[in-house]
Motif scaffolding. Structure first.
Motif, short mmCIF file in Angstrom:
data_model
loop_
_atom_site.label_atom_id
_atom_site.label_comp_id
_atom_site.label_asym_id
_atom_site.label_seq_id
_atom_site.Cartn_x
_atom_site.Cartn_y
_atom_site.Cartn_z
N LYS A 55 6.97 3.22 -11.77
CA LYS A 55 6.92 2.99 -13.22
C LYS A 55 8.09 2.17 -13.73
N GLU A 56 9.20 2.20 -13.03
CA GLU A 56 10.39 1.50 -13.50
C GLU A 56 10.22 -0.01 -13.36
N THR A 57 10.94 -0.76 -14.18
CA THR A 57 10.89 -2.21 -14.05
C THR A 57 11.60 -2.65 -12.78
N LYS A 58 12.67 -1.95 -12.43
CA LYS A 58 13.36 -2.23 -11.17
C LYS A 58 12.73 -1.32 -10.12
N LYS A 59 11.79 -1.86 -9.37
CA LYS A 59 11.02 -1.05 -8.44
C LYS A 59 11.82 -0.74 -7.19
N LEU A 60 12.06 0.54 -6.99
CA LEU A 60 12.76 1.02 -5.82
C LEU A 60 11.85 1.97 -5.06
N TYR A 61 12.04 2.04 -3.76
CA TYR A 61 11.18 2.85 -2.91
C TYR A 61 12.01 3.88 -2.16
N SER A 62 11.37 4.99 -1.83
CA SER A 62 12.03 6.06 -1.08
C SER A 62 11.72 5.89 0.41
N ILE A 63 12.38 6.67 1.22
CA ILE A 63 12.10 6.66 2.66
C ILE A 63 10.66 7.11 2.90
N ASP A 64 10.19 8.10 2.15
CA ASP A 64 8.80 8.53 2.27
C ASP A 64 7.84 7.40 1.91
N ASP A 65 8.19 6.62 0.88
CA ASP A 65 7.36 5.48 0.48
C ASP A 65 7.27 4.44 1.59
N ILE A 66 8.36 4.27 2.32
CA ILE A 66 8.38 3.25 3.38
C ILE A 66 7.35 3.58 4.46
N GLN A 67 7.11 4.86 4.71
CA GLN A 67 6.06 5.22 5.67
C GLN A 67 4.71 4.70 5.20
N ILE A 68 4.41 4.87 3.92
CA ILE A 68 3.14 4.39 3.38
C ILE A 68 3.10 2.86 3.41
#
Length: 112
Positions: free
Chosen positions: A40-53
């Motif tokens: 949702k943020e304008t500065k899109k950041l990803y988590s380690i869990d997101d990296i798996q996806i």
């Protein structure tokens, strides 16, 4: 010693692309098609869990040549039909297989 929070969004898309040896533009295309975890943020950041996806999506698109609608369906099936533990176990299994593939040419991978 502090424990890692794998759900905290701290990694920019450019770093994710570097980790996956993918182009940022490719990952942005996945993002535009709604294949990556929603941010949702304008500065899109990803988590380690997101990296798996993200890595799973990239694998499905680049190696298995599955189109965006097929990938959406697969991700939807994972999210709707697997509990959190089974989904995590499945993604860990996929990650293990992807580690074996890293460094190989796509043509070598398709013969596996």
């Amino acid at each position: 010693m502090a424990l890692l929070d794998n759900t905290k969004d701290v990694i920019p898309l450019s770093s994710v692309a570097e980790l996956l040896t993918a182009k940022v533009r490719t990952l942005k295309m996945y993002e535009e098609k709604g294949l990556l975890p929603l941010k949702k943020e304008t500065k899109k950041l990803y988590s380690i869990d997101d990296i798996q996806i993200v890595s799973f999506v990239h694998y499905l698109a680049s190696v298995k040549k599955i189109n965006a609608n097929g990938i959406k369906y697969i991700i939807e099936m994972l999210n709707n039909n697997m509990d959190e533990k089974n989904r995590a176990d499945f993604l860990d299994l996929v990650e293990t297989k992807l580690e074996k593939l890293s460094g190989k040419e796509v043509t070598d991978v398709e013969s596996m």
